[in-house]
Design an enzyme around this catalytic site. Structure first.
Site, PDB file in Angstrom:
ATOM      1  N   ASP A   4       1.138  -1.316   0.070  1.00  0.00           N
ATOM      2  CA  ASP A   4      -0.033   0.179   0.073  1.00  0.00           C
ATOM      3  C   ASP A   4       0.793   1.343   0.073  1.00  0.00           C
ATOM      4  OD1 ASP A   4      -2.546   1.284  -0.113  1.00  0.00           O
ATOM      5  OD2 ASP A   4      -2.450   1.501   2.208  1.00  0.00           O
ATOM      6  N   CYS A  30     -18.589 -13.265  -8.031  1.00  0.00           N
ATOM      7  CA  CYS A  30     -19.346 -13.302  -6.918  1.00  0.00           C
ATOM      8  C   CYS A  30     -20.770 -13.611  -7.448  1.00  0.00           C
ATOM      9  CB  CYS A  30     -19.404 -12.060  -6.167  1.00  0.00           C
ATOM     10  SG  CYS A  30     -20.187 -10.683  -7.053  1.00  0.00           S
ATOM     11  N   CYS A  50     -24.665  -0.497   1.175  1.00  0.00           N
ATOM     12  CA  CYS A  50     -23.754   0.743   1.317  1.00  0.00           C
ATOM     13  C   CYS A  50     -24.527   1.704   1.890  1.00  0.00           C
ATOM     14  CB  CYS A  50     -23.189   1.050  -0.066  1.00  0.00           C
ATOM     15  SG  CYS A  50     -21.889   2.364  -0.078  1.00  0.00           S
ATOM     16  N   CYS A  82     -18.176   6.953  -0.203  1.00  0.00           N
ATOM     17  CA  CYS A  82     -17.759   5.489   0.357  1.00  0.00           C
ATOM     18  C   CYS A  82     -17.445   6.027   1.937  1.00  0.00           C
ATOM     19  CB  CYS A  82     -16.546   5.075  -0.286  1.00  0.00           C
ATOM     20  SG  CYS A  82     -15.807   3.913   0.602  1.00  0.00           S
TER      21      CYS A  82
END
Length: 231
Positions: free
Chosen positions: A110, A164, A174, A190
């Site tokens: 990262d 998926c 969400c 988000c």
């Protein structure tokens, strides 16, 4: 040293899964990156997202390691943060192996702009969900990714032909409505991003966070996913 010997060294150092991704310009990502536009925490230079040679000019392979989340007592933060800062933890594990390998290496946890999840997908370690998370058998989406760019030439693995369940539970759950069709992600909606964003939040963003139980990050789209059941 064979491919399996190299991967075994990383597994013995603590990686839960390992694979090899090819080194090339990942220009297949350009349309998606252009569509998404602004992406927080990532340098806006598209070339830095798709060109691994900028990080190690003579790279020939990428060793990809998955480390399952470490558990911790603080349940007010998302799972990835409960075991402390994973960056030095994973870097230390990878460095301990690289010090005993021939050739040149560049460790990224990262810490660059390369698309870690896409590279892990190319290494055959998982597949994407509609929440933009990568899923790996036995781990679900609860893992961190470490990359080792190397000038060692290692046979790459193949992506898995799996998707998926397309149940849309993540999309519906969400809190900011940040997810959509075609792996769409609106970062400014988000909740995970908003808990880490610098500067003031809009009233709409503040309202989103009222529906997020975490002070850092967000696991809602992952926790409702059937692929993460009992992980």
């Amino acid at each position: 040293m064979t491919k399996q010997q190299i991967l075994s060294l990383f597994k013995n150092a603590g990686a839960d899964k390992c694979g090899i991704a090819p080194v090339r310009i990942y220009d297949e990502l350009v349309p998606l990156l252009q569509k998404r536009g602004f992406t927080p925490f990532v340098k806006p230079d598209c070339n830095k997202r798709i060109n691994p040679y900028l990080y190690l000019k003579d790279a020939k392979s990428i060793i990809v390691c998955l480390f399952k989340y470490r558990d911790g007592e603080d349940k007010t933060v998302a799972r990835y943060a409960r075991g402390g800062d994973y960056h030095p933890y994973i870097k230390g594990k990878l460095k301990s192996v690289c010090e005993n390998l021939p050739g040149r290496h560049k460790i990224l946890v990262d810490s660059g702009s390369l698309p870690e999840k896409h590279i892990a997908y190319l290494a055959g370690l998982g597949y994407f969900g509609k929440n933009n998370l990568l899923y790996s058998e036995g781990l679900g989406s609860y893992f961190n990714i470490g990359l080792v760019l190397t000038d060692l030439e290692i046979e790459p693995d193949k992506p898995v032909d799996t998707t998926c369940q397309q149940c849309d539970r993540c999309v519906k759950a969400c809190p900011g409505g940040a997810l959509g069709n075609g792996f769409c992600l609106e970062a400014e909606k988000c909740a995970s991003y908003l808990t880490q964003k610098d500067g003031e939040l809009t009233k709409e963003q503040q309202e989103i966070l009222k529906h997020n139980p975490y002070t850092l990050g967000c696991d809602i789209c992952a926790d409702v996913c059937p692929l993460n059941k009992e992980k």
